[in-house]
Design an enzyme around this catalytic site. Sequence first.
Site, PDB file in Angstrom:
ATOM      1  N   HIS A 291       0.629  -1.066   0.029  1.00 45.22           N
ATOM      2  CA  HIS A 291      -0.108  -0.156  -0.129  1.00 45.22           C
ATOM      3  C   HIS A 291       0.717   1.336   0.012  1.00 45.22           C
ATOM      4  CE1 HIS A 291      -3.519  -2.253   1.707  1.00 45.22           C
ATOM      5  NE2 HIS A 291      -2.624  -3.020   2.231  1.00 45.22           N
ATOM      6  N   TYR A 292       0.401   2.298  -0.262  1.00 51.73           N
ATOM      7  CA  TYR A 292       0.866   3.545   0.039  1.00 51.73           C
ATOM      8  C   TYR A 292       0.219   4.248   0.933  1.00 51.73           C
ATOM      9  CZ  TYR A 292      -2.141   6.394  -3.436  1.00 51.73           C
ATOM     10  OH  TYR A 292      -3.305   6.844  -4.151  1.00 51.73           O
ATOM     11  N   THR A 293       0.500   5.143   1.959  1.00 49.02           N
ATOM     12  CA  THR A 293      -0.261   5.639   2.996  1.00 49.02           C
ATOM     13  C   THR A 293      -1.129   6.697   2.344  1.00 49.02           C
ATOM     14  OG1 THR A 293       1.507   7.195   3.445  1.00 49.02           O
ATOM     15  CG2 THR A 293       1.317   5.225   4.660  1.00 49.02           C
TER      16      THR A 293
ATOM     17  N   GLU B  39       2.452  -0.917   4.656  1.00 49.12           N
ATOM     18  CA  GLU B  39       1.958   0.286   4.210  1.00 49.12           C
ATOM     19  C   GLU B  39       3.516   1.143   4.079  1.00 49.12           C
ATOM     20  OE1 GLU B  39      -0.664   2.229   3.663  1.00 49.12           O
ATOM     21  OE2 GLU B  39      -2.152   1.129   4.476  1.00 49.12           O
TER      22      GLU B  39
ATOM     23  N   ASP C 100      -3.573   2.218  -4.862  1.00 45.39           N
ATOM     24  CA  ASP C 100      -2.302   2.165  -4.316  1.00 45.39           C
ATOM     25  C   ASP C 100      -1.703   0.830  -4.571  1.00 45.39           C
ATOM     26  OD1 ASP C 100      -4.283   1.315  -2.464  1.00 45.39           O
ATOM     27  OD2 ASP C 100      -2.517   1.246  -1.166  1.00 45.39           O
TER      28      ASP C 100
HETATM   29 ZN    ZN Z   1      -4.127   0.453   0.459  1.00 47.16          ZN
END
Ligand code: ZN
Length: 254
Positions: free
Chosen positions: A36-38, A101, A153
């Site tokens: 993921h990206y935050t 993350e 993301d």
């Molecule tokens: Zn995500």
Amino acid sequence: MTDARLPDSPIASRVLPSPNFGERRGRGRPDSVVLHYTGLPTAEAALALLRDPDSQVSAHYFVWEDGAVAQLVAEDKRAWHAGESFWAGERDVNSASIGVEIVNYGHDGALPPFPEPQIAAAIALCRDLAERRGIRPERFLAHSDVAPARKRDPGERFPWDALASAGVGLWVEPAPIDGGPLFGPGQEGPPIRALQAMLALYGYGVALSGVYDARTKAVVAAFQRHFRPARVDGEADASTVATLKALVGALRGG
Ligand SMILES: [Zn+2]
């Protein structure tokens, strides 16, 4: 955490516990990693959210821009990062995965680049997870892969090619973009069903309806974001189809 202050991964330098987790269901052991990206302006804001009991979100690991890594949830617990998701028949992606993350403002911040030390740390963490957990290359996934209609993301600027060069993830060189779409929204017929079959074979949640509907467009866009990031438009151009065929071939080839 089962053991209060010991990270599961040697790549993590500290434990910053999040209360947002439960017990893994089903097989109980993760076979996938979801990146993921935050998506928030600062690391501090993201970390606060992931540790706030009211937010009901978390991840197992958190990777700062300078390459520092913290563990938030023990690997044997079910962190709440994927939401409503699907991959290769699995609807409870949180039970089947480890969530990572990666600090990055994302699309809301005009897709800032991921700094090199951060990617090096993400690679080291993924390699550790692959080795310790036996997670297969094709099970290193984007959040957008498992939730294509809701999520973008870690985004089309995330360097999956660099991860692959370091032995993380399944990857084929994207076929060059040449010309307009072969297939797109509104079209129907056996070629559309064949496209959907290849996407579903890889693991995407798409029905083999033979109709290029909104879901198919979202899944094609998710595929492009991960594997052919030069143009993310949900249209199945020749480059997209060739890249998908090569990827499915690589999957079968083991
Ligand atoms: Zn995500």
